[in-house]
Structures are given as C-alpha cells and as structure tokens.
Design an enzyme around this catalytic site. Sequence first.
Site, PDB file in Angstrom:
ATOM      1  N   TYR A 152       0.596  -1.268  -0.111  1.00  0.00           N
ATOM      2  CA  TYR A 152       0.206   0.231  -0.208  1.00  0.00           C
ATOM      3  C   TYR A 152       0.833   1.097  -0.040  1.00  0.00           C
ATOM      4  O   TYR A 152       1.647   1.188   1.009  1.00  0.00           O
ATOM      5  CB  TYR A 152      -0.588   0.652   1.036  1.00  0.00           C
ATOM      6  CG  TYR A 152      -1.782   1.463   1.259  1.00  0.00           C
ATOM      7  CD1 TYR A 152      -2.857   1.498   0.491  1.00  0.00           C
ATOM      8  CD2 TYR A 152      -1.593   1.898   2.437  1.00  0.00           C
ATOM      9  CE1 TYR A 152      -3.618   2.340   0.755  1.00  0.00           C
ATOM     10  CE2 TYR A 152      -2.853   3.095   2.406  1.00  0.00           C
ATOM     11  CZ  TYR A 152      -3.352   3.509   1.262  1.00  0.00           C
ATOM     12  OH  TYR A 152      -3.949   4.600   2.007  1.00  0.00           O
ATOM     13  N   ASP A 247       9.483   2.912  -0.334  1.00  0.00           N
ATOM     14  CA  ASP A 247       7.987   3.057   0.781  1.00  0.00           C
ATOM     15  C   ASP A 247       8.905   3.036   1.871  1.00  0.00           C
ATOM     16  O   ASP A 247       8.247   1.946   2.671  1.00  0.00           O
ATOM     17  CB  ASP A 247       7.098   2.824   0.304  1.00  0.00           C
ATOM     18  CG  ASP A 247       5.475   3.432   0.889  1.00  0.00           C
ATOM     19  OD1 ASP A 247       5.953   4.467   2.416  1.00  0.00           O
ATOM     20  OD2 ASP A 247       4.321   3.083   0.370  1.00  0.00           O
ATOM     21  N   LYS A 275       4.068   8.897   8.899  1.00  0.00           N
ATOM     22  CA  LYS A 275       4.412   8.769  10.451  1.00  0.00           C
ATOM     23  C   LYS A 275       5.270   8.827  11.832  1.00  0.00           C
ATOM     24  O   LYS A 275       4.448  10.292  12.031  1.00  0.00           O
ATOM     25  CB  LYS A 275       3.607   6.727  10.327  1.00  0.00           C
ATOM     26  CG  LYS A 275       2.983   6.824   9.237  1.00  0.00           C
ATOM     27  CD  LYS A 275       2.185   5.669   9.240  1.00  0.00           C
ATOM     28  CE  LYS A 275       1.640   4.613   8.020  1.00  0.00           C
ATOM     29  NZ  LYS A 275       0.037   4.090   9.318  1.00  0.00           N
TER      30      LYS A 275
END
Length: 435
Positions: A152, A247, A275
């Site tokens: 994702y 990522d 994050k």
Amino acid sequence: MKTSTLSKRSHTKSESLWEKAKRLIPGGVNSPVRSFKEVGGVPLFVEKGFGSKLYDADGNAYIDYVMGWGPLILGHANPEVIEALHKAFLKGSAFGAPTQQEVELARLLCEAVPSLEKVRLVNSGTEAAMTALRLARACTKREKVLKFQGCYHGHVDQMLVEAGSGALTHSVPDSAGLPSGTLETTRVVPYNDLSKVKALFEKEGETIACIMVEPVAANMGVIPPKPGFLEGLRDITKAYGSLLIFDEVLTGFRLSKGGAQEKYGITSDLTMLGKIIGGGLPIGAVGGRSDIMALLSPEGPVYQAGTLSGNSLSVAAGVATLNILSRKNVYETLEAKGIFLENLFKGEFKRKGIPGCVNRAGSLLSPFFGLGKAECFQNLKAMDKEMHKTFFHGSLEEGLYFPPSPFEAFFLSLSHSEEDLARTGEGVRKVFDTL
Ligand code: PLP
C-alpha cells in the site's frame, strides 16, 4: 492498570456515537480500516490515550497495539513531545515561510536515513508517493511503474491496484472513480517474487520509470523480504536505468533509525517517509539522491507544493520524537518487546494446536490464523478470517486493542511496559482457550 478495569465492558457511548457518526461521515469513519468492517461490531470511540493505553468513550481501558497505525513509537501523549508541541504552538503553527526547525528535521532525516541527501516535507504518505512517482517519471522520462501485490502506498490513483492471479498482466483497479487510462502504466507483481520482476523487466524494462516497494511489506500483515529480494530489485533497477523507491512510511525510524534500508543494507534512489517523523501529527516526506531531488520545484521542473508542508507543530513533534529515538538501546528494547509477542503467539498456536504462523520485523508483528507461511499476498487467501474475528473480539474483552483487520500489523511502542506485556500474555492465553 488494575485487571478489574479490563473486564465487563459497556460500549453504550460508542454505540450511540457510531449511530451519529454514520449519519454525518461516510461509513462513520474518516479512514476505512477504523470501521471494524473486517471483524464486525461497533468501533471504539476513543476518548484519550496515555503511554501504551487507550481509553474509550465508555471509560474502558485497553493496551493499544495499533498506536495510531504506526506514528506513536513512543506511545500516546509522550511528555517530551507534548512539551515540544506546547512551545511550538505558543509561537504560532503555520507561517507559509521557511523555519529553522524544518531545516533541523531535514538534517535529522538526512543524517539517519542512508539514501537521503535532500528531503522535501509533505503532509502525508500519500503525498509522498505522488511526489516520488512524479519525480521518477521526470527523472527517467519513462511512464511505467511497478508495484507489488498487497503493498500500500496511500490512495494515489495509479497505486490503487489489487492484482489478480495474472500478476504480470495489466492491472485491475481497486477503487471506483479512476479515469480509464490511470492504470495503463502500472504493473503489479507478487511480493518476494524476483523471477516475475525479472520477467517483466525483460519485456518492458526500458520503459519502466521505477519500482516502488515497501522494503518490509506491512499492509497485508507483516511480510519481510526474502533474502536476496531487495538486493535483486536494486540490481535490476540499476541494470535498466529505473529508479528504486523504498516506501518507508511505515518502516522508517521503526525498524532502525535508518529504516529498512539500514537494516538490510540496500540503498534506494528515493525514499518515502511519514508516520513516526511527525510524532503523531500529519506529515510525509520524500527524499533521496540530490540530483533527483534537484528536479523539484522551485529548483527544477517537477511541481510540488503544500500550504501546511513543514508546519511547525508536525515538525516540532517530529524533531522531539527523532531525538528520543537517538537515545541508547531504543531499537534493542523494541526488538525485545517484539520477540516477546512473537514467542507468545507462536507458543499459543502450538499449545492449542491451531494452525498459524507469526511474521515479525522488529516492533512490527502479525500472527496469521490458519496459515503455515505468509510470504506473499497469495498465501493470505487461506487465512482463517473467522478465527481472527473471534480472537479480535475476545481480546477487546480482555482489554487488548489489536488491529481490527487481519491484514494489518501489530505496532509496539517504547511505552509498552513489562507489566503490559505480561498482562497481554495472560489475556491472549485466555482468548486462545476460547478458539
Ligand atoms: N505507505 C505506506 C507503507 C503506508 O503504510 C501508508 C499508510 O498507512 C501510506 C503510504 C500512506 O500514508 P498516509 O496514510 O499518511 O497517506
């Protein structure tokens, strides 16, 4: 926390808030995974979090293993982060102009993450993916991008693809509302399958701008790379003049200060972060080789901008968090907590004779009910979702908040104490007795 606070839970306030939320917010939530769709029932409406604990609107306490889906590596409401935020907020929160603190955050990021020579702050992981893709296409003057099944990268149109079994064929959209041509340049290959990547590059390598990959996949549950997989991606992209984009929105500053690329010793051309680097406030970043980053506006022709990019609250929380993560033994401590949970679940699968396996990378972990192994998305089809559901709801009753989806990682934090872990062991054993 007293054990007595963890039993006989009322959820009446969450239930009534849920009814209201569904009338006002699509699906009642502001991000789909919060809705308990995979497990059924009413989501907990959270009132507050302190350290490792989450408190819902009905006053129930839970040991939290979601931790905001990753940013809260220090736990909720860390006092040092709060102090940094307080100081920053007193000076204002958005200037639309450069600040000293954002330069400090850029320095901390570039110092820690091996591939980063320059970095641009954005507001989310999704934005980081958008920018990384645009940069890769501009840099290589090619259009195609390769992603992996089950990885994702935010809700970027071209990455919203769930590959079917014909993974080397053109992709099938995972969302309505994508213009018909959007996925023409996206290719999807099974994670951990280097031979399929090679086959694709032999056919189309000269036209592939980049491979974007989670160096440890953690959005289909945790699936670490097989030995040689990341090295293979590095070699193939080099051979064909494509870029390798890691990522690390989830793995950055979680697996080590330098993320997965430090842990596995492989350097990407571009890296996405998010994050943890915002300490629980909205943030994202894309960074990498300075020749590629020089393509970004205003230095180069690739446009990218953001009203709140580098805003002083996210930056202050990020700097405070990264400074704490620089202290001694942080990652060793997280690793030890991860090992505890891994052994707990492995032990319970064995004790109860329940088929299952556990994947772990540092403080990220997934027990997979019903599976002998989980090395790619294909393996997950045999997952026992019913058992996960029973486990999830049983755990809630035990005061343990695990991710409400079998495809998400458990997140540990520095705030999970030995007492929390012992209590978790007790609760998990009780729940396994009911499976
Ligand atoms: N990349 C990865 C690996 C992620 O896990 C996520 C979010 O979970 C994203 C990108 C998207 O980040 P955001 O939700 O901040 O847009």
